[in-house]
Write a protein that holds these residues in place. Structure first.
Motif, PDB file in Angstrom:
ATOM      1  N   PRO A   1       0.856  -1.340   0.146  1.00  7.36           N
ATOM      2  CA  PRO A   1      -0.009   0.035   0.028  1.00  7.36           C
ATOM      3  C   PRO A   1       0.988   1.159  -0.053  1.00  7.36           C
ATOM      4  O   PRO A   1       1.951   1.267   0.742  1.00  7.36           O
ATOM      5  CB  PRO A   1      -0.780  -0.047   1.274  1.00  7.36           C
ATOM      6  N   ARG A   2       0.294   2.153  -0.516  1.00  9.81           N
ATOM      7  CA  ARG A   2       0.820   3.575  -0.816  1.00  9.81           C
ATOM      8  C   ARG A   2       0.706   4.198   0.704  1.00  9.81           C
ATOM      9  O   ARG A   2      -0.091   3.879   1.347  1.00  9.81           O
ATOM     10  CB  ARG A   2       0.651   4.462  -1.861  1.00  9.81           C
ATOM     11  N   GLU A   3       1.514   5.182   1.044  1.00 12.77           N
ATOM     12  CA  GLU A   3       1.401   5.934   2.181  1.00 12.77           C
ATOM     13  C   GLU A   3       0.136   6.305   2.589  1.00 12.77           C
ATOM     14  O   GLU A   3      -0.596   5.853   3.831  1.00 12.77           O
ATOM     15  CB  GLU A   3       2.240   6.922   2.141  1.00 12.77           C
ATOM     16  N   TRP A   4      -0.700   7.045   1.579  1.00 10.87           N
ATOM     17  CA  TRP A   4      -2.074   7.385   1.968  1.00 10.87           C
ATOM     18  C   TRP A   4      -3.007   6.343   2.089  1.00 10.87           C
ATOM     19  O   TRP A   4      -3.914   6.275   3.018  1.00 10.87           O
ATOM     20  CB  TRP A   4      -2.500   8.381   0.878  1.00 10.87           C
ATOM     21  N   GLN A   5      -2.825   5.047   1.145  1.00 12.28           N
ATOM     22  CA  GLN A   5      -3.616   3.937   1.436  1.00 12.28           C
ATOM     23  C   GLN A   5      -3.602   3.362   2.929  1.00 12.28           C
ATOM     24  O   GLN A   5      -4.557   2.968   3.469  1.00 12.28           O
ATOM     25  CB  GLN A   5      -3.504   3.040   0.358  1.00 12.28           C
ATOM     26  N   ASP A   6      -2.519   3.192   3.474  1.00 13.55           N
ATOM     27  CA  ASP A   6      -1.913   2.568   4.650  1.00 13.55           C
ATOM     28  C   ASP A   6      -2.745   3.296   5.670  1.00 13.55           C
ATOM     29  O   ASP A   6      -3.167   2.625   6.878  1.00 13.55           O
ATOM     30  CB  ASP A   6      -0.557   2.355   4.657  1.00 13.55           C
ATOM     31  N   ALA A   7      -2.504   4.583   5.509  1.00 14.43           N
ATOM     32  CA  ALA A   7      -2.832   5.527   6.826  1.00 14.43           C
ATOM     33  C   ALA A   7      -4.399   5.591   6.777  1.00 14.43           C
ATOM     34  O   ALA A   7      -4.892   5.745   7.796  1.00 14.43           O
ATOM     35  CB  ALA A   7      -2.487   6.912   6.449  1.00 14.43           C
ATOM     36  N   LEU A   8      -5.090   5.725   5.743  1.00 12.41           N
ATOM     37  CA  LEU A   8      -6.684   5.804   5.550  1.00 12.41           C
ATOM     38  C   LEU A   8      -7.464   4.498   5.802  1.00 12.41           C
ATOM     39  O   LEU A   8      -8.737   4.645   6.101  1.00 12.41           O
ATOM     40  CB  LEU A   8      -6.845   6.582   4.547  1.00 12.41           C
ATOM     41  N   ILE A   9      -6.931   3.363   5.657  1.00 15.74           N
ATOM     42  CA  ILE A   9      -7.746   2.131   5.600  1.00 15.74           C
ATOM     43  C   ILE A   9      -8.449   1.931   6.754  1.00 15.74           C
ATOM     44  O   ILE A   9      -9.716   1.549   6.689  1.00 15.74           O
ATOM     45  CB  ILE A   9      -6.756   0.939   5.194  1.00 15.74           C
ATOM     46  N   SER A  10      -7.790   2.165   7.977  1.00 16.85           N
ATOM     47  CA  SER A  10      -8.580   1.914   9.306  1.00 16.85           C
ATOM     48  C   SER A  10      -9.695   2.769   9.272  1.00 16.85           C
ATOM     49  O   SER A  10     -10.817   2.487   9.744  1.00 16.85           O
ATOM     50  CB  SER A  10      -7.474   1.959  10.299  1.00 16.85           C
ATOM     51  N   THR A  11      -9.518   4.116   9.153  1.00 11.94           N
ATOM     52  CA  THR A  11     -10.519   4.789   9.300  1.00 11.94           C
ATOM     53  C   THR A  11     -11.635   5.082   8.334  1.00 11.94           C
ATOM     54  O   THR A  11     -13.103   4.756   8.743  1.00 11.94           O
ATOM     55  CB  THR A  11      -9.891   6.838   8.887  1.00 11.94           C
ATOM     56  N   VAL A  12     -11.524   4.449   6.851  1.00 12.08           N
ATOM     57  CA  VAL A  12     -12.458   4.183   6.227  1.00 12.08           C
ATOM     58  C   VAL A  12     -13.272   3.042   6.446  1.00 12.08           C
ATOM     59  O   VAL A  12     -14.535   3.198   6.516  1.00 12.08           O
ATOM     60  CB  VAL A  12     -11.930   4.212   4.773  1.00 12.08           C
ATOM     61  N   SER A  13     -12.596   1.982   6.782  1.00  7.27           N
ATOM     62  CA  SER A  13     -13.292   0.743   7.169  1.00  7.27           C
ATOM     63  C   SER A  13     -14.157   0.850   8.346  1.00  7.27           C
ATOM     64  O   SER A  13     -15.468   0.447   8.543  1.00  7.27           O
ATOM     65  CB  SER A  13     -12.171  -0.373   7.485  1.00  7.27           C
ATOM     66  N   LYS A  14     -13.577   1.595   9.378  1.00  4.63           N
ATOM     67  CA  LYS A  14     -14.498   1.845  10.579  1.00  4.63           C
ATOM     68  C   LYS A  14     -15.640   2.677  10.364  1.00  4.63           C
ATOM     69  O   LYS A  14     -16.726   2.540  10.786  1.00  4.63           O
ATOM     70  CB  LYS A  14     -13.569   2.729  11.467  1.00  4.63           C
TER      71      LYS A  14
END
Length: 621
Positions: free
Chosen positions: A6-19
């Motif tokens: 994952p790119r930096e932004w993908q890794d950083a946002l995956i938890s926020t988005v899924s929650k």
């Protein structure tokens, strides 16, 4: 298959988005072209294991999802197409639209014949479509040869030996495999149109096949939602009404059907034809008003419905090669929808200026009405050019949306674009009134494109507001930019048209740098990805004129409607914002990776106005 990192932004946002999705919230993701929006959605599906309904504007956009899935994840995915594309029995189709033949499956012996699909080994969506149709067609041929299937006296395909039939229906096979797919890709209308939505997500007996409340719903290129919904309404052409009259006279002669309903149906159609024939059509949308006489007649639409239904029965009893489209039903459906229309109206336009072929369109003002069923669902709206927060909350009526602008959080996530305003150019309408002045302006645009090309590192993309500005208008004898292409440059240029393919353009761009002339809203600016080893093959984009929507009657009426509902000025939401999205969409074609850099040339004096300065700064010179 490659390992996905994952790119930096993908890794950083995956938890926020899924929650947020688990809490049934709505999320808007604006991420630059080339930043990895599609792979992020696949990563989300992979991490959460949730079923995804993935929506695109056109079937062509399935390709990006397929390629990233094959490259990194191999998640079971299914690509939905309509009956008219999947049906192997083309002789049953005398109307090219799915909506035009609601009974096309009636009596078909293959309707209940389905197969299990290997969802992890489907070839590209286009190949899948070709393969499943070719396979079904061949099995039908074999079944006919073995006398498991045959033809009745009317030419209909019928079952002779049920136990020996190997043939199947591709359309119902695809639908029957939806439960096994973790990702189901479809176009917007399959979900947003209420009647189509019910048919897609329910079985032939009305049973629910997919529970949308258990899915993540993803709208790709969500900036298209307004324009798609605006055009959900039916259309009606003069030739359709003329053929409906001919059908009524031929199939229901007055000598035999001398009744009030027969006379009323004839008068209604003749009156409708008179209303349309007396209207002077233009290529812009004009508010259309039916005469008082006709308005009173359509209160009794049942007379038309009666003969439409009776024609359908006659049609089914005819030999297959003698059946025809039910024009009475086409007219009835249009008028039925018009009668019940809310938050919209009927507008006239023409298909062809030379033929003056008038067409009526039912156009809707209220986007939010088609999105309201999503209020309790987990939804992602994503695009490289998302509408504003204000647009989403006011026009779409989606409140408390989590709005994530990836490029504002993670700099240059999709590459670096440098905007430049170039003065001395315009496509302003009044400039076209003098042909000599307009011709000189078009020459300047062409010369600027050639000058940029001569200094560019890679290919140059030129985006113009309309096909008329690109190619000219033979009817009014107005030239277009393409008329001023020097013969010496022809081999190095490509012009957008209906037949041109991405593969052809990509092949040329890999051989040498070229100039690609395209139109805002056309297929090249919406989905083209010219890359070589992950890097863009485009270094410069020329915005040749401001891509404003024509302020026709429909656009003015929609603005008035929204201002009444919102109690605030809606001009920027529906006029300038649309153009801004188009500019950014075209610019996004030039950066396909974080390492790409490009120059965007804004060639219209109107780009000096405060709206553009504030929305494109600090990347504007």
């Amino acid at each position: 298959m490659e390992k996905f990192t994952p790119r930096e932004w993908q890794d950083a946002l995956i938890s926020t988005v899924s929650k947020n999705l688990e809490e049934k919230n709505k999320i808007a993701i604006e991420a630059p072209t080339g930043s990895g929006k599609t792979s992020f959605i696949l990563y989300l599906a992979f991490i959460t294991g949730k079923k995804l309904i993935y929506l695109t504007r056109t079937h062509n956009e399935f390709t990006r999802l397929y390629e990233d899935n094959q490259k990194y994840f191999n998640i079971p995915a299914l690509y939905l197409y309509g009956k008219s594309k999947l049906c192997p029995l083309k002789e049953r189709w005398y109307d090219s639209e799915d909506d035009g033949q609601k009974n096309v499956c009636k009596g078909c012996p293959l309707k209940d014949k389905t197969i299990k699909l290997d969802l992890k080994n489907i070839r590209s969506p286009e190949s899948f479509l070709e393969d499943i149709e070719a396979d079904s067609t061949e099995l039908i041929r074999q079944d006919v040869e073995s006398k498991a299937l045959g033809r009745d006296t009317k030419g209909n395909l019928v079952t002779i030996k049920k136990e020996n039939v190997k043939s199947y229906c591709p359309y119902y096979s695809v639908r029957s495999n939806m439960a096994d797919a973790q990702i189901i890709a479809m176009t917007y209308n399959y979900l947003l149109n209420p009647s189509i939505r019910f048919n897609v997500f329910h079985g032939t007996e009305g049973e629910e096949m997919i529970d949308l409340n258990e899915c993540y719903i993803v709208f790709d290129e969500a900036h298209n939602l307004d324009s798609v919904i605006e055009n959900f309404g039916r259309t009606l052409q003069i030739k359709t009404v003329e053929k409906a009259i001919d059908m009524l006279v031929k199939d229901f002669p007055i000598e035999t059907y001398n009744s009030y309903d027969r006379i009323e149906a004839n008068l209604m159609l003749e009156n409708l034809l008179s209303n349309m024939s007396s209207t002077r059509g233009t290529d812009s949308l004009k508010l259309f008003k039916f005469s008082n006489d006709f308005a009173s007649r359509i209160a009794n639409l049942e007379s038309l419905r009666t003969f439409s239904d009776e024609f359908e029965e006659k049609n089914e009893n005819r030999p297959l090669n003698k059946r025809s489209r039910n024009y009475l039903e086409n007219v009835y459906n249009f008028l039925y929808d018009y009668q019940r229309m809310e938050n919209g109206s009927v507008y006239s336009t023409i298909n062809n200026p030379e033929k003056k072929d008038l067409k009526l369109k039912l156009m809707y003002y209220d986007t939010s009405g088609y999105l309201s069923f999503l209020r309790d669902n987990s939804v992602i709206f994503m695009s490289g050019t998302m509408p504003s927060v204000d647009h989403i909350s006011k026009v779409w009526n989606m409140e408390n949306v989590l709005y994530l602008k990836v490029d504002s959080i993670f700099k240059n996530a999709g590459g670096l674009k440098q905007y430049h305003i170039v003065n001395g150019y315009t496509t302003l309408g009044r400039y076209r009134e003098n042909l000599d002045d307009w011709a000189e302006m078009l020459r300047k645009y062409m010369q600027f494109a050639i000058d940029v090309y001569s200094k560019s590192d890679k290919s140059v993309l030129v985006a113009v507001p309309s096909y008329r500005i690109l190619f000219g208008d033979t009817y009014t004898k107005t030239p277009g930019i393409g008329n001023y292409l020097p013969e010496s440059m022809r081999a190095n240029c490509v012009f957008e048209n209906k037949k041109i393919s991405y593969s052809y353009i990509e092949k040329k761009a890999k051989e040498r740098k070229i100039i690609i002339f395209s139109v805002h809203g056309g297929k090249l600016l919406e989905g083209i990805q010219l890359v070589n080893r992950g890097k863009s093959l485009i270094s410069d984009v020329i915005i040749a004129g401001l891509p404003l929507i024509p302020l026709d009657d429909y656009r003015k009426d929609k603005i008035k409607y929204l201002e009444k509902v919102l109690k605030k000025n809606a001009y920027n939401l529906l006029y300038y914002e649309f153009a801004l999205i188009k500019v950014k969409q075209a610019a996004g074609r030039s950066t396909r990776s974080p390492e790409d850099t490009s120059s965007i040339w804004l060639c219209d004096d109107r780009f000096d106005e405060p709206f553009w300065q504030s929305n494109l700064l600090p990347n504007t010179k």
